[in-house]
Each structure stands twice: as C-alpha cells, then as structure tokens.
Design a protein around this motif. Sequence first.
Motif, short mmCIF file in Angstrom:
data_model
loop_
_atom_site.label_atom_id
_atom_site.label_comp_id
_atom_site.label_asym_id
_atom_site.label_seq_id
_atom_site.Cartn_x
_atom_site.Cartn_y
_atom_site.Cartn_z
N LEU A 191 0.82 -1.21 0.00
CA LEU A 191 0.00 0.00 0.00
C LEU A 191 0.85 1.26 0.00
N ARG A 203 1.73 2.73 -3.25
CA ARG A 203 0.66 3.46 -3.94
C ARG A 203 0.27 4.75 -3.24
N THR A 204 0.35 4.77 -1.92
CA THR A 204 -0.17 5.92 -1.16
C THR A 204 0.91 6.84 -0.62
N MET A 215 -4.56 -3.38 -5.54
CA MET A 215 -5.03 -2.64 -4.38
C MET A 215 -6.02 -3.47 -3.56
#
Length: 354
Positions: A51, A54-55, A200
């Motif tokens: 994660l 991506r974040t 995701m």
Amino acid sequence: MKPSIFWLLIFIPITVILEHVGKLPPPVIFFSAALAIVPIAALIVQATEQLAHRTGDAVGGLLNATFGNATVALRAGLLDMVRASLIGAILANLLLSLGLSFFLGGLRYRDQKYNPLAARTYSSMMLIAVISLVVPSAFSRILTPEGTIRQEQLLNIGIAVVLLLAYGLYLLFSFKTHPGAFASVDTGDEAHHEGKQWSMARAVGSLIGASVLAAWMSEILVGAAEGTGKSLGMSQTFIGIVFLAIVGGAAESGSAIAMARKNKVDLSVGIALGSSIQIALFVAPVLVLLSYFIAPQPLELSFNRAETGSLFMGVLIGTLVCGDGQSNWYKGVQLVTVYTIIALMFYFIPATGH
C-alpha cells in the motif's frame, strides 16, 4: 510471506483448540497465541509495504499503525493490565521497535537519513501524550488516593475528548494542510520493490483479514495473560508492559524493522512513532470512553509512578535520539538499552503502587 514463517499459521487452529480444551496451563495457550501472531504480523508487513508504494510513506505508516493497533485486545475488568499495556505499547514502539530498526538498518547502511521536521513533529506530539497521562495520574494520586470521585471521572472524560480532537487535527495537519512536512527524504539509493506488485484489492483485503486474525489471537493471548503471569511469578503490570506490548505490536514492529532494512527510514519512523502517537492520543481515550459502556467499571488514565516515570524517560530519550534526522546502528543500541533497563525495573518490582 516467506515459507519459513508461513508454517507458523498452523498455530492459529492449534490455539483455538487449546483454548476450548480447558484445564491446560495458561502459559501453553499464551505462547501458542504468540506464535500464531508472528506470521499474521508478517502478512501485515507485506500488505503495508504494498500500500505504501501506492499511497506514499506517510499514509502507509498511518495504515500500519492503525491496523497494527487493532490487535490490542483488552479484557474487561483487568484494568491494571489495560493501563500497563498502553504504556508498554508506547515504549515498545518508541524504544524497542525504533531502536531495532535503527540498529538493523544501520548494520546494512552506515548512516540513514529521514525527515527531521516530521521526527520533531512526532516528538512534540509524544510530549503532549505524556502530559495527557501524567495530569490525571497526579490528580488521582494527590487528590483522590482512596477512591474515584466524580471530578476525577469528569477529568478523564474531558482529557479523552481533548486528545481525540488533537489527534483528528494532527491527521488534518499531516495529510491535508502540511503533507510536505512529512515527505520522505531522498536517500539517493532508491529501493526496488521485491516480487510481484499486488493489486489494491489484494493489499487492502490482506491487511484487513490479517488484522482480524491478529485481533482474534490477541484476545486469546490476553485471556491467558493473567494466568501466565501467576504461573511464571510475574505481575499483571509486567505482563502488560512487556509481553502484551511486544506481541500485540508485532505487526508495526516488524514493518518498521523491514522498512529500515530497505533504507526506507521515513516509513520506519512514521510507523514506530506514529503508532505510539496513535495509542496515546486515539486508542487510550477511546478505551476510556468505551469503558463506560462495556467494562465493569470506568477505565481511568491513572498510572502509577513507575509507569509515568518510565514513559517520561522513554519519550525524552526518544526525542533526543530521533530529532536530527539521521540514524545509525549505535542510536539503535541506545534506544534498546533504555527499553531493557525499563523492562528489568518492572520485572523486579513485585507490586507497583500509586
């Protein structure tokens, strides 16, 4: 998940069976549940890393702290253990987890850099947390040593509400108005992602599923903790501060260490310090408010001298060591040394009074 860790998942059904068999020594159930949490924590580490790609590191650190702290299971009625586990979780993240991250990361990289502004913000929030726990403790010890009065209950509720408000504004500050203050430092050594990139949906699903399993095993762990302490001659306070804190925080500790070994120290610091902040400013006040509905008696933020003193010393040394934005293996040794000294103190205190 590495095959060498994967096989430990067998302890999940073993733990459930042991709990329902009955008449087994509590230490057997306790350590079986502890072993079951290890591979679950490793899965949370992997999902968090996926994660974070991506974040960003800041959001990744918050997600890991949130789902890692969801494993803190507290049994109604064992209020001394509840309070001890809160202090222990903060100290384990701030000193042990971050110390091991600095040490093991420093063995691979001579010097590691991270955002000093973010570290100082984390440190100031931790000092606020210390004040929030010391004030009701002093109020209880000085003004109501024989029992709880209405004013003390109102003080605890008021502080809990203020802490939740402060935590909400901290999230607004870090993710909305000043996200740049928490940006990762460019180390010049870009770490490559190992293995296949998860979707995701898989990353989020794995994180939620692993957190539910960890919370289940932690509930069993806490249920056996009191009997384990009596069997091994340990106090509820020591069990809560050391064993429950380390095992319950295995997910965030494993993540912080893994990220430091990959030279992602901003994410490592964000996980360790962010988790400590979340426990003090979110988990503790939520437990106080919930205790009025689900516990035999309200939980008070009233800690004994040893607990408040160790928390103050831990936050002070953590602030001094982390404030310059640069880590090495010896800084890790310093943090772990302080944690070991505090753990030894609680082990040899037969009963800590107020």
